[in-house]
Design a protein around this motif. Structure first.
Motif, PDB file in Angstrom:
ATOM      1  N   GLU A   9     -22.460   2.216  29.003  1.00 24.64           N
ATOM      2  CA  GLU A   9     -21.694   1.053  28.524  1.00 24.64           C
ATOM      3  C   GLU A   9     -22.653   0.183  27.721  1.00 24.64           C
ATOM      4  O   GLU A   9     -23.875   0.291  27.867  1.00 24.64           O
ATOM      5  N   ALA A  10     -22.098  -0.671  26.878  1.00 24.70           N
ATOM      6  CA  ALA A  10     -22.926  -1.670  26.196  1.00 24.70           C
ATOM      7  C   ALA A  10     -23.607  -2.532  27.254  1.00 24.70           C
ATOM      8  O   ALA A  10     -23.117  -2.663  28.386  1.00 24.70           O
ATOM      9  N   ASP A  11     -24.751  -3.094  26.910  1.00 27.24           N
ATOM     10  CA  ASP A  11     -25.535  -3.904  27.846  1.00 27.24           C
ATOM     11  C   ASP A  11     -24.864  -5.256  28.068  1.00 27.24           C
ATOM     12  O   ASP A  11     -25.282  -6.281  27.551  1.00 27.24           O
ATOM     13  N   THR A  12     -23.786  -5.226  28.840  1.00 23.89           N
ATOM     14  CA  THR A  12     -23.033  -6.426  29.219  1.00 23.89           C
ATOM     15  C   THR A  12     -22.718  -6.321  30.705  1.00 23.89           C
ATOM     16  O   THR A  12     -23.048  -5.315  31.349  1.00 23.89           O
ATOM     17  N   SER A  13     -22.040  -7.306  31.223  1.00 21.69           N
ATOM     18  CA  SER A  13     -21.656  -7.251  32.638  1.00 21.69           C
ATOM     19  C   SER A  13     -20.702  -6.090  32.914  1.00 21.69           C
ATOM     20  O   SER A  13     -20.596  -5.629  34.051  1.00 21.69           O
ATOM     21  N   ALA A  14     -20.037  -5.571  31.880  1.00 21.21           N
ATOM     22  CA  ALA A  14     -19.124  -4.440  32.066  1.00 21.21           C
ATOM     23  C   ALA A  14     -19.868  -3.226  32.628  1.00 21.21           C
ATOM     24  O   ALA A  14     -19.325  -2.481  33.449  1.00 21.21           O
ATOM     25  N   PHE A  15     -21.112  -3.024  32.196  1.00 21.94           N
ATOM     26  CA  PHE A  15     -21.907  -1.915  32.728  1.00 21.94           C
ATOM     27  C   PHE A  15     -22.160  -2.113  34.218  1.00 21.94           C
ATOM     28  O   PHE A  15     -21.980  -1.191  35.017  1.00 21.94           O
ATOM     29  N   CYS A  16     -22.567  -3.300  34.602  1.00 21.50           N
ATOM     30  CA  CYS A  16     -22.829  -3.586  36.019  1.00 21.50           C
ATOM     31  C   CYS A  16     -21.563  -3.404  36.851  1.00 21.50           C
ATOM     32  O   CYS A  16     -21.613  -2.863  37.959  1.00 21.50           O
ATOM     33  N   HIS A  17     -20.424  -3.820  36.322  1.00 21.05           N
ATOM     34  CA  HIS A  17     -19.154  -3.651  37.047  1.00 21.05           C
ATOM     35  C   HIS A  17     -18.806  -2.171  37.193  1.00 21.05           C
ATOM     36  O   HIS A  17     -18.320  -1.741  38.241  1.00 21.05           O
ATOM     37  N   LYS A  18     -19.072  -1.377  36.161  1.00 14.40           N
ATOM     38  CA  LYS A  18     -18.789   0.058  36.211  1.00 14.40           C
ATOM     39  C   LYS A  18     -19.634   0.731  37.298  1.00 14.40           C
ATOM     40  O   LYS A  18     -19.126   1.531  38.087  1.00 14.40           O
ATOM     41  N   VAL A  19     -20.918   0.403  37.356  1.00 15.31           N
ATOM     42  CA  VAL A  19     -21.806   0.974  38.372  1.00 15.31           C
ATOM     43  C   VAL A  19     -21.413   0.469  39.761  1.00 15.31           C
ATOM     44  O   VAL A  19     -21.349   1.247  40.719  1.00 15.31           O
ATOM     45  N   THR A  20     -21.117  -0.814  39.882  1.00 12.61           N
ATOM     46  CA  THR A  20     -20.709  -1.389  41.168  1.00 12.61           C
ATOM     47  C   THR A  20     -19.442  -0.721  41.689  1.00 12.61           C
ATOM     48  O   THR A  20     -19.344  -0.393  42.881  1.00 12.61           O
ATOM     49  N   GLU A  21     -18.484  -0.476  40.811  1.00 13.83           N
ATOM     50  CA  GLU A  21     -17.251   0.198  41.222  1.00 13.83           C
ATOM     51  C   GLU A  21     -17.556   1.595  41.747  1.00 13.83           C
ATOM     52  O   GLU A  21     -17.034   2.008  42.794  1.00 13.83           O
ATOM     53  N   ALA A  22     -18.417   2.325  41.046  1.00 13.78           N
ATOM     54  CA  ALA A  22     -18.781   3.671  41.497  1.00 13.78           C
ATOM     55  C   ALA A  22     -19.465   3.630  42.866  1.00 13.78           C
ATOM     56  O   ALA A  22     -19.156   4.434  43.752  1.00 13.78           O
ATOM     57  N   LEU A  23     -20.387   2.696  43.057  1.00 15.11           N
ATOM     58  CA  LEU A  23     -21.069   2.572  44.348  1.00 15.11           C
ATOM     59  C   LEU A  23     -20.079   2.274  45.465  1.00 15.11           C
ATOM     60  O   LEU A  23     -20.193   2.813  46.571  1.00 15.11           O
ATOM     61  N   ASN A  24     -19.083   1.450  45.196  1.00 10.59           N
ATOM     62  CA  ASN A  24     -18.087   1.108  46.204  1.00 10.59           C
ATOM     63  C   ASN A  24     -17.103   2.240  46.473  1.00 10.59           C
ATOM     64  O   ASN A  24     -16.374   2.197  47.461  1.00 10.59           O
ATOM     65  N   LYS A  25     -17.080   3.247  45.599  1.00  9.60           N
ATOM     66  CA  LYS A  25     -16.266   4.438  45.820  1.00  9.60           C
ATOM     67  C   LYS A  25     -17.080   5.557  46.471  1.00  9.60           C
ATOM     68  O   LYS A  25     -16.618   6.688  46.569  1.00  9.60           O
ATOM     69  N   GLY A  26     -18.322   5.243  46.879  1.00 10.13           N
ATOM     70  CA  GLY A  26     -19.125   6.219  47.603  1.00 10.13           C
ATOM     71  C   GLY A  26     -20.131   6.989  46.766  1.00 10.13           C
ATOM     72  O   GLY A  26     -20.828   7.858  47.282  1.00 10.13           O
ATOM     73  N   TRP A  27     -20.214   6.715  45.462  1.00 11.16           N
ATOM     74  CA  TRP A  27     -21.220   7.355  44.621  1.00 11.16           C
ATOM     75  C   TRP A  27     -22.578   6.760  44.935  1.00 11.16           C
ATOM     76  O   TRP A  27     -22.674   5.614  45.366  1.00 11.16           O
ATOM     77  N   GLU A  28     -23.652   7.524  44.722  1.00 13.53           N
ATOM     78  CA  GLU A  28     -25.015   7.048  44.947  1.00 13.53           C
ATOM     79  C   GLU A  28     -25.790   7.131  43.640  1.00 13.53           C
ATOM     80  O   GLU A  28     -25.587   8.054  42.841  1.00 13.53           O
ATOM     81  N   LEU A  29     -26.699   6.173  43.446  1.00 13.36           N
ATOM     82  CA  LEU A  29     -27.535   6.184  42.253  1.00 13.36           C
ATOM     83  C   LEU A  29     -28.395   7.443  42.246  1.00 13.36           C
ATOM     84  O   LEU A  29     -28.864   7.892  43.289  1.00 13.36           O
ATOM     85  N   TYR A  30     -28.592   8.009  41.059  1.00 11.77           N
ATOM     86  CA  TYR A  30     -29.402   9.209  40.910  1.00 11.77           C
ATOM     87  C   TYR A  30     -30.369   8.977  39.756  1.00 11.77           C
ATOM     88  O   TYR A  30     -29.974   8.936  38.594  1.00 11.77           O
ATOM     89  N   GLY A  31     -31.617   8.779  40.072  1.00  6.94           N
ATOM     90  CA  GLY A  31     -32.612   8.518  39.040  1.00  6.94           C
ATOM     91  C   GLY A  31     -32.608   7.067  38.585  1.00  6.94           C
ATOM     92  O   GLY A  31     -31.892   6.225  39.126  1.00  6.94           O
ATOM     93  N   ASP A  32     -33.432   6.804  37.590  1.00  3.64           N
ATOM     94  CA  ASP A  32     -33.576   5.450  37.064  1.00  3.64           C
ATOM     95  C   ASP A  32     -32.522   5.163  35.994  1.00  3.64           C
ATOM     96  O   ASP A  32     -32.080   6.083  35.299  1.00  3.64           O
ATOM     97  N   PRO A  33     -32.147   3.909  35.835  1.00  8.55           N
ATOM     98  CA  PRO A  33     -31.238   3.556  34.741  1.00  8.55           C
ATOM     99  C   PRO A  33     -31.965   3.710  33.395  1.00  8.55           C
ATOM    100  O   PRO A  33     -33.197   3.719  33.343  1.00  8.55           O
ATOM    101  N   THR A  34     -31.195   3.865  32.340  1.00  5.76           N
ATOM    102  CA  THR A  34     -31.761   3.982  31.002  1.00  5.76           C
ATOM    103  C   THR A  34     -31.173   2.904  30.102  1.00  5.76           C
ATOM    104  O   THR A  34     -30.105   2.356  30.385  1.00  5.76           O
TER     105      THR A  34
END
Length: 67
Positions: A9-34
């Protein structure tokens, strides 16, 4: 089976919301962000890989965003 998604996503709060939604659905971070500059649109873009362990057998028609 293990599922993999790459969120971007573009470097806005939308990216953080997208990742937060995935984490709350049970996804886990894999590797470092880019982060990279998108010359075509003139904006910074962020990316983060996520993984999730689920039951079942992999098929290419799996809707990863619905998991």
């Amino acid at each position: 089976m293990r599922l993999y998604r790459f969120l971007s996503e573009a470097d806005t709060s939308a990216f953080c919301h997208k990742v937060t939604e995935a984490l709350n659905k049970g996804w886990e971070l894999y590797g470092d962000p880019t982060q990279t500059f998108d010359h075509a649109s003139g904006v910074m873009r962020c990316g983060q890989a996520v993984i999730k362990e689920v039951d079942g057998t992999y098929t290419p028609d799996i809707k990863l965003g619905a998991q």
